[in-house]
Design an enzyme around this catalytic site. Structure first.
Site, PDB file in Angstrom:
ATOM      1  N   ARG A  11       0.884  -1.135  -0.243  1.00 14.45           N
ATOM      2  CA  ARG A  11       0.369  -0.385   0.091  1.00 14.45           C
ATOM      3  C   ARG A  11       1.245   0.878   0.015  1.00 14.45           C
ATOM      4  O   ARG A  11       1.200   2.409  -1.050  1.00 14.45           O
ATOM      5  CB  ARG A  11      -0.847   0.141   1.486  1.00 14.45           C
ATOM      6  N   ASP A  12       2.159   1.653   1.439  1.00 13.54           N
ATOM      7  CA  ASP A  12       1.951   2.947   1.014  1.00 13.54           C
ATOM      8  C   ASP A  12       3.012   2.656   0.018  1.00 13.54           C
ATOM      9  O   ASP A  12       4.123   3.753  -0.814  1.00 13.54           O
ATOM     10  CB  ASP A  12       2.929   3.124   2.938  1.00 13.54           C
ATOM     11  N   CYS A 245       4.617   9.209   0.095  1.00 15.02           N
ATOM     12  CA  CYS A 245       3.449   9.378   0.196  1.00 15.02           C
ATOM     13  C   CYS A 245       3.008  10.646  -0.971  1.00 15.02           C
ATOM     14  O   CYS A 245       3.796  11.774  -1.322  1.00 15.02           O
ATOM     15  CB  CYS A 245       2.477  10.412   1.327  1.00 15.02           C
ATOM     16  N   ASN A 254       9.780   4.329   3.034  1.00 17.87           N
ATOM     17  CA  ASN A 254       9.654   3.640   4.074  1.00 17.87           C
ATOM     18  C   ASN A 254      10.316   3.421   4.937  1.00 17.87           C
ATOM     19  O   ASN A 254      11.170   2.924   4.206  1.00 17.87           O
ATOM     20  CB  ASN A 254       7.874   2.796   4.368  1.00 17.87           C
TER      21      ASN A 254
HETATM   22  N1  COA Z   1     -13.682   4.933  -3.151  1.00 19.64           N
HETATM   23  C1  COA Z   1     -14.151   5.159  -4.282  1.00 19.64           C
HETATM   24  N2  COA Z   1     -13.779   5.961  -5.565  1.00 19.64           N
HETATM   25  C2  COA Z   1     -14.402   7.426  -4.283  1.00 19.64           C
HETATM   26  C3  COA Z   1     -14.229   7.372  -3.349  1.00 19.64           C
HETATM   27  C4  COA Z   1     -13.756   5.735  -3.065  1.00 19.64           C
HETATM   28  N3  COA Z   1     -13.735   5.932  -1.099  1.00 19.64           N
HETATM   29  N4  COA Z   1     -14.268   8.503  -2.145  1.00 19.64           N
HETATM   30  C5  COA Z   1     -15.108   8.938  -3.180  1.00 19.64           C
HETATM   31  N5  COA Z   1     -15.472   8.378  -4.441  1.00 19.64           N
HETATM   32  C6  COA Z   1     -15.276   8.861  -5.856  1.00 19.64           C
HETATM   33  C7  COA Z   1     -16.711   9.907  -5.706  1.00 19.64           C
HETATM   34  O1  COA Z   1     -17.827   9.067  -5.918  1.00 19.64           O
HETATM   35  C8  COA Z   1     -16.367  11.663  -6.779  1.00 19.64           C
HETATM   36  O2  COA Z   1     -16.654   9.675  -8.333  1.00 19.64           O
HETATM   37  P1  COA Z   1     -17.217  10.982  -9.386  1.00 19.64           P
HETATM   38  O3  COA Z   1     -16.394  12.235  -9.412  1.00 19.64           O
HETATM   39  O4  COA Z   1     -16.678  10.217  -9.895  1.00 19.64           O
HETATM   40  O5  COA Z   1     -18.646  11.646  -9.124  1.00 19.64           O
HETATM   41  C9  COA Z   1     -15.339  11.106  -6.423  1.00 19.64           C
HETATM   42  O6  COA Z   1     -14.611  10.304  -6.329  1.00 19.64           O
HETATM   43  C10 COA Z   1     -15.126  12.836  -5.855  1.00 19.64           C
HETATM   44  O7  COA Z   1     -16.086  12.306  -4.208  1.00 19.64           O
HETATM   45  P2  COA Z   1     -15.924  13.435  -2.923  1.00 19.64           P
HETATM   46  O8  COA Z   1     -16.425  12.707  -1.921  1.00 19.64           O
HETATM   47  O9  COA Z   1     -16.236  14.782  -3.911  1.00 19.64           O
HETATM   48  O10 COA Z   1     -13.978  13.197  -1.960  1.00 19.64           O
HETATM   49  P3  COA Z   1     -12.833  14.002  -2.737  1.00 19.64           P
HETATM   50  O11 COA Z   1     -12.935  14.513  -3.782  1.00 19.64           O
HETATM   51  O12 COA Z   1     -13.287  15.142  -1.727  1.00 19.64           O
HETATM   52  O13 COA Z   1     -11.857  13.508  -2.386  1.00 19.64           O
HETATM   53  C11 COA Z   1     -11.161  11.348  -1.221  1.00 19.64           C
HETATM   54  C12 COA Z   1     -11.633  12.408  -0.889  1.00 19.64           C
HETATM   55  C13 COA Z   1     -11.251  10.738   0.283  1.00 19.64           C
HETATM   56  C14 COA Z   1     -12.706   9.923  -1.722  1.00 19.64           C
HETATM   57  C15 COA Z   1     -10.409  11.335  -1.666  1.00 19.64           C
HETATM   58  O14 COA Z   1      -9.142  12.360  -1.406  1.00 19.64           O
HETATM   59  C16 COA Z   1      -9.021   9.822  -1.708  1.00 19.64           C
HETATM   60  O15 COA Z   1      -9.204   9.541  -2.097  1.00 19.64           O
HETATM   61  N6  COA Z   1      -7.767  10.658  -1.333  1.00 19.64           N
HETATM   62  C17 COA Z   1      -6.949   9.515  -1.418  1.00 19.64           C
HETATM   63  C18 COA Z   1      -5.175  10.107  -0.836  1.00 19.64           C
HETATM   64  C19 COA Z   1      -5.036   8.689  -0.557  1.00 19.64           C
HETATM   65  O16 COA Z   1      -4.925   7.627  -0.291  1.00 19.64           O
HETATM   66  N7  COA Z   1      -3.866   9.317   0.193  1.00 19.64           N
HETATM   67  C20 COA Z   1      -2.159   8.019   0.586  1.00 19.64           C
HETATM   68  C21 COA Z   1      -2.796   8.057   1.511  1.00 19.64           C
HETATM   69  S1  COA Z   1      -2.372   8.922   3.103  1.00 19.64           S
HETATM   70 ZN    ZN Z   2       3.903   6.358   5.493  1.00 18.38          ZN
END
Ligand code: COA
Ligand code: ZN
Length: 301
Positions: A11-12, A245, A254
């Site tokens: 994952r990371d 990240c 990591n």
């Molecule tokens: N799985 C799949 N799709 C998701 C989802 C999930 N858990 N959560 C939201 N989405 C989709 C929505 O359906 C929407 O899709 P669309 O554009 O096709 O309609 C889109 O993502 C935006 O949704 P929204 O609720 O407005 O989310 P956002 O744009 O504010 O993003 C997160 C929020 C959390 C979903 C997004 O920033 C994210 O996944 N971040 C992960 C970052 C990460 O993994 N970092 C590393 C780990 S530290």
């Molecule tokens: Zn990390």
């Protein structure tokens, strides 16, 4: 065993790799890692595929791994990141034998980082997390809570330890079982680690805490030993030192599992992990490992 290793490479480690790794290679990598002796493997993320394309196949990956069936008699658990209820629904859509044992929720000590990572302030994310945790608990999942940028943030620089303590406490109040305290950009020094842990451990038992170090500035092993001396017994690490990240510019991998295991074992601290098998597992991937051990031709024992 003196300590438990949580292997976060799939994952990371992989989430920051620009090159998409095939489902088949991910499965082989994880199956090899499961033979190394690590206590837990974080296999993927139920995040938005637009945010992290490398993790888009986590559903299919888990359906193939069938972790609850294949590893049912083994002392190993599997986890995956869940950022919101949509992620939780994806977990529940998996057949029961394919669901991870542990769901990992995540927030940060810095609002700027959290906004860039998950588009929520810390406060907003704690609300979402509370809902995810309460649903997860209803279905018997264990929950891990990540605190990113717990020491340093690429945008807000040094983080006040009281801020991190406060978030740790809020996560525990919402029902999280284990905290993973993350030096996301690998900038913490042994002094920073001592300062934060001495504060946090006044209020939280060390068995509730895993330390999550990155090695950007080369201090991850030193930081792990400081944590060990203060009573921490669980550590996140990544095979080959892969990782970083995508939302923390400049963050490198990591702490590598093989280097951490080697350092602990050679200091008389039992990990239960075979570092040679960890090195073998990284050879499955088309990525050059970044650990110290992977660069040594003949490891002198
Ligand atoms: N799985 C799949 N799709 C998701 C989802 C999930 N858990 N959560 C939201 N989405 C989709 C929505 O359906 C929407 O899709 P669309 O554009 O096709 O309609 C889109 O993502 C935006 O949704 P929204 O609720 O407005 O989310 P956002 O744009 O504010 O993003 C997160 C929020 C959390 C979903 C997004 O920033 C994210 O996944 N971040 C992960 C970052 C990460 O993994 N970092 C590393 C780990 S530290
Ligand atoms: Zn990390």
């Amino acid at each position: 065993m003196n300590i438990k290793i949580v292997e976060v490479g799939p994952r990371d480690g992989l989430q920051n790799e620009p090159q998409l790794i095939s489902l088949d290679l991910k499965i082989k990598f994880i199956e090899k890692l499961a033979e190394t002796g690590v206590g837990c493997i974080e296999v993927g993320s139920f995040v938005s595929p637009k945010a992290v394309p490398q993790m888009a196949d986590t559903d299919t990956l888990l359906m193939n791994l069938k972790v609850r069936e294949k590893y049912k008699d083994r002392n190993i658990s599997f986890s995956a990141l869940v950022p919101n209820m949509k992620g939780f629904e994806r977990v529940m859509n998996l057949p029961e034998n394919s669901r991870p044992h542990i769901l990992a929720v995540f927030t940060a000590s810095s609002d700027t980082f959290n906004k860039r990572n998950i588009n929520m302030t810390v406060q907003e994310s704690l609300k979402v997390i509370a809902e995810v945790v309460s649903s997860a608990k209803k279905y018997g999942f264990e929950v891990r809570g990540y605190i990113s940028t717990a020491f340093w943030c690429p945008y807000e620089k040094k983080i006040d330890p009281r801020r991190t303590l406060n978030i740790c406490e809020k996560l525990l109040e919402s029902g999280v079982d284990e905290l993973s305290v993350g030096d996301t950009i690998g900038r913490a020094s042994p002094k920073d680690v001592k300062e934060l842990l001495e504060l946090v451990l006044r209020y939280i038992h060390p068995s509730k805490i895993s330390m999550h170090f990155h090695n950007t500035y080369g201090m991850a092993i030193a930081n792990s030993f400081v944590s060990y001396d203060l009573g921490i017994r669980t550590f996140d690490s990544s095979a080959g030192g892969l990782g970083g990240c995508p939302f923390a510019p400049g963050a490198s991998g990591n702490v590598s599992t093989e280097d951490l295991v080697f350092a602990f074992e050679n200091s008389g601290i039992k990990t239960g992990v075979d570092f040679a098998k960890v090195i073998e597992s990284t050879k499955i991937l088309p990525i050059k490992p970044r650990s110290a051990l992977s660069n040594i031709q003949n490891i002198i024992m």
